[in-house]
Design a protein around this motif. Structure first.
Motif, short mmCIF file in Angstrom:
data_model
loop_
_atom_site.label_atom_id
_atom_site.label_comp_id
_atom_site.label_asym_id
_atom_site.label_seq_id
_atom_site.Cartn_x
_atom_site.Cartn_y
_atom_site.Cartn_z
N ASP A 250 -13.63 1.27 -8.74
CA ASP A 250 -12.22 1.36 -8.41
C ASP A 250 -12.05 2.72 -7.75
OD1 ASP A 250 -11.43 -1.00 -9.61
OD2 ASP A 250 -10.90 -0.06 -11.49
N CYS A 251 -11.63 2.75 -6.50
CA CYS A 251 -11.39 4.05 -5.88
C CYS A 251 -10.17 4.71 -6.50
CB CYS A 251 -11.23 3.90 -4.36
SG CYS A 251 -12.81 3.70 -3.51
N LEU A 252 -10.00 5.98 -6.23
CA LEU A 252 -8.94 6.77 -6.85
C LEU A 252 -7.58 6.11 -6.62
CD1 LEU A 252 -9.22 9.53 -8.34
CD2 LEU A 252 -8.14 10.55 -6.35
N GLY A 253 -6.79 6.02 -7.69
CA GLY A 253 -5.46 5.43 -7.60
C GLY A 253 -5.42 3.96 -7.92
N TYR A 254 -6.57 3.35 -8.22
CA TYR A 254 -6.67 1.91 -8.43
C TYR A 254 -7.23 1.58 -9.81
CZ TYR A 254 -5.85 1.03 -3.47
OH TYR A 254 -5.29 0.97 -2.22
N GLY A 255 -6.79 0.44 -10.35
CA GLY A 255 -7.41 -0.14 -11.52
C GLY A 255 -7.59 0.82 -12.68
N GLY A 256 -8.82 0.90 -13.18
CA GLY A 256 -9.12 1.75 -14.32
C GLY A 256 -9.49 3.16 -13.97
N THR A 257 -9.43 3.53 -12.70
CA THR A 257 -9.74 4.89 -12.25
C THR A 257 -8.49 5.76 -12.29
OG1 THR A 257 -11.62 4.20 -10.90
CG2 THR A 257 -10.53 6.23 -10.23
N ASP A 258 -8.68 7.06 -12.39
CA ASP A 258 -7.55 7.99 -12.44
C ASP A 258 -6.59 7.78 -11.28
OD1 ASP A 258 -8.30 9.18 -14.78
OD2 ASP A 258 -9.13 11.00 -13.87
N LYS A 259 -5.33 8.13 -11.53
CA LYS A 259 -4.26 8.02 -10.52
C LYS A 259 -3.51 9.35 -10.46
CE LYS A 259 -3.82 3.15 -11.74
NZ LYS A 259 -4.91 3.23 -12.75
N PRO A 260 -4.14 10.38 -9.93
CA PRO A 260 -3.49 11.70 -9.90
C PRO A 260 -2.26 11.69 -9.00
CG PRO A 260 -5.50 11.72 -8.58
CD PRO A 260 -5.48 10.41 -9.31
N SER A 261 -1.36 12.62 -9.26
CA SER A 261 -0.13 12.68 -8.48
C SER A 261 -0.27 13.55 -7.23
CB SER A 261 1.01 13.23 -9.34
OG SER A 261 0.68 14.52 -9.84
N GLU A 262 -1.23 14.49 -7.24
CA GLU A 262 -1.36 15.38 -6.09
C GLU A 262 -1.98 14.66 -4.90
OE1 GLU A 262 -4.93 16.25 -8.82
OE2 GLU A 262 -2.77 15.83 -9.00
N LEU A 263 -1.35 14.81 -3.74
CA LEU A 263 -1.77 14.11 -2.54
C LEU A 263 -3.17 14.50 -2.09
CD1 LEU A 263 -0.37 11.98 -0.80
CD2 LEU A 263 0.34 13.81 0.75
N SER A 264 -3.55 15.75 -2.31
CA SER A 264 -4.85 16.24 -1.83
C SER A 264 -6.02 15.49 -2.45
CB SER A 264 -4.99 17.74 -2.14
OG SER A 264 -4.87 17.98 -3.53
N ALA A 265 -5.80 14.85 -3.60
CA ALA A 265 -6.89 14.11 -4.24
C ALA A 265 -7.25 12.85 -3.47
CB ALA A 265 -6.49 13.74 -5.67
N TYR A 266 -6.34 12.39 -2.59
CA TYR A 266 -6.54 11.12 -1.89
C TYR A 266 -7.07 11.29 -0.47
CZ TYR A 266 -3.96 9.17 -5.81
OH TYR A 266 -3.58 8.81 -7.07
N THR A 267 -7.45 12.49 -0.08
CA THR A 267 -8.09 12.64 1.22
C THR A 267 -9.48 12.01 1.15
OG1 THR A 267 -9.13 14.76 0.70
CG2 THR A 267 -6.89 14.82 1.63
N ILE A 268 -9.99 11.60 2.30
CA ILE A 268 -11.30 10.94 2.31
C ILE A 268 -12.39 11.91 1.88
CG2 ILE A 268 -13.02 9.82 3.77
CD1 ILE A 268 -10.77 8.54 5.30
N GLY A 269 -12.27 13.17 2.27
CA GLY A 269 -13.25 14.16 1.85
C GLY A 269 -13.29 14.30 0.34
N SER A 270 -12.12 14.29 -0.30
CA SER A 270 -12.05 14.40 -1.75
C SER A 270 -12.63 13.16 -2.42
CB SER A 270 -10.59 14.59 -2.18
OG SER A 270 -10.49 14.66 -3.59
N VAL A 271 -12.31 11.98 -1.89
CA VAL A 271 -12.86 10.75 -2.46
C VAL A 271 -14.37 10.69 -2.28
CG1 VAL A 271 -12.86 8.23 -2.29
CG2 VAL A 271 -10.70 9.48 -2.19
N CYS A 272 -14.86 11.16 -1.12
CA CYS A 272 -16.32 11.20 -0.90
C CYS A 272 -16.99 12.13 -1.90
CB CYS A 272 -16.62 11.64 0.53
SG CYS A 272 -16.34 10.37 1.78
N CYS A 273 -16.31 13.22 -2.22
CA CYS A 273 -16.83 14.14 -3.23
C CYS A 273 -16.94 13.44 -4.59
CB CYS A 273 -15.93 15.37 -3.33
SG CYS A 273 -16.55 16.67 -4.44
#
Length: 337
Positions: free
Chosen positions: A78-101
């Protein structure tokens, strides 16, 4: 592994070194060892992989079993923000670079050095960028629907971008701060528009009632998507999924800071699969992407829409698996020379 029974897959929930907790399927074949090829399957927006709700279906549900039976390890987060994965409120967590990290940390956590990454929709965008941010972690890449776009040399607003590519005009609405609540308040209407047109046809539909925007209708029968289950899953939980559309400036800044290359290595095997009836997957973009992905093989499925791994499940499953096996065999043969 039953594609209609999420409990038949092996689920894990782990906290990564990035601080984010990810839920993912981790399907190991018999006789697994560190030399076994691992497939990382990515998809966001309208695909959940929740073990907490057995009624929610897997976007890759038809591929996990057949590919695992080929002898490959299959990891589906589950990518960030979906399903059983964390859903942080800060927008910077959802950049592709952050998700790749996060994904690199997931590979570290699962003991995988290199993966064959396969993505669809936003998952394709993430898969292409994983090749740029972490080139040593990817041995092959296959993407559905969204071709490779090189990092921009200068920032272009989303509004300016969609003037050149109007098929992505709906993203302007998704990026608006007001869109989340408006879509949640009209969720039944919205999901009908996205997932169901009454026929296997993809087209543009003008919208004259809320939400007020044009959106590509992906045209899949209700019975395939189990509409009511998606309605339940997305109720009051769209902030994370829509956050990806709000990060364009942040993504540009992080790519510029990372000094990403504009092209993938010529030695990296790459496959792109598109449907002729998908408004978000224009042939001109696919052809242009060959300038930046030297090894790219383009396969077009006539009459197919956006949700390829569901609409054309058998064809896509076999197509990608055969491409992987052929590429692996070619690599082994060359290594012996």
């Amino acid at each position: 592994m039953n594609p209609f029974d999420p409990s038949s897959f092996n689920h894990r929930t782990e906290k990564l070194t990035t601080g984010h907790t990810y839920h993912f399927v981790d399907q190991l074949p018999p006789g697994y060892n560190r030399n076994t090829p691992t497939l990382l399957l990515l998809h966001v927006f309208f695909v959940f992989h929740m073990d907490s709700n057995p009624l929610v279906r897997y976007g890759w549900r038809y591929q996990i079993g057949p590919w695992a039976r080929r002898g490959w390890r299959i990891i589906v987060p589950d990518c960030l923000g979906y399903g059983g994965t964390d859903k942080p409120s800060e927008l910077s967590a959802y950049t592709i670079g952050s998700v790749c990290c996060d994904l690199a940390a997931l590979l570290d956590h699962t003991g995988v050095d290199r993966v064959i990454v396969i993505g669809h929709d936003w998952g394709a965008e993430i898969a292409w960028r994983l090749c740029l941010y972490y080139p040593l972690r990817v041995s092959m890449v296959a993407c559905l629907s969204i071709p490779f776009f090189p990092p921009a040399r200068s920032f272009v607003t989303l509004e300016a971008s969609v003037k050149k590519a109007p098929e992505f005009a709906y993203q302007v609405y998704f990026a608006d701060e007001a869109s989340t609540k408006e879509i949640e308040n009209n969720l039944d209407f919205f999901l009908n528009l996205i997932l169901y047109s009454g026929a296997e046809v993809t087209r543009w539909a003008p919208v004259s009632c809320p939400p007020h925007f044009e959106v590509p209708v992906m045209g899949i029968h209700r019975l395939i998507w189990r509409f009511e289950f998606y309605l339940q899953a997305f109720r009051n939980s769209l902030a994370g999924p829509l956050s990806y559309y709000k990060t364009k400036r942040l993504r540009f800044d992080e790519e510029k800071e990372a000094n990403l290359p504009s092209a993938l290595p010529a030695s990296l095997p790459a496959l792109f699969v598109r449907g002729t009836m998908d408004p978000t997957s224009q042939l001109r973009h696919a052809i242009r992407s060959k300038d930046f992905v030297p090894s790219l093989k383009i396969t077009t499925l006539a009459g197919a829409g956006h949700w390829l791994m569901v609409q054309r499940k058998d064809e896509v499953t076999t197509l990608i698996a055969d491409w992987i096996e052929t590429t692996l065999h070619t690599g082994r043969s060359q290594a012996k020379l």
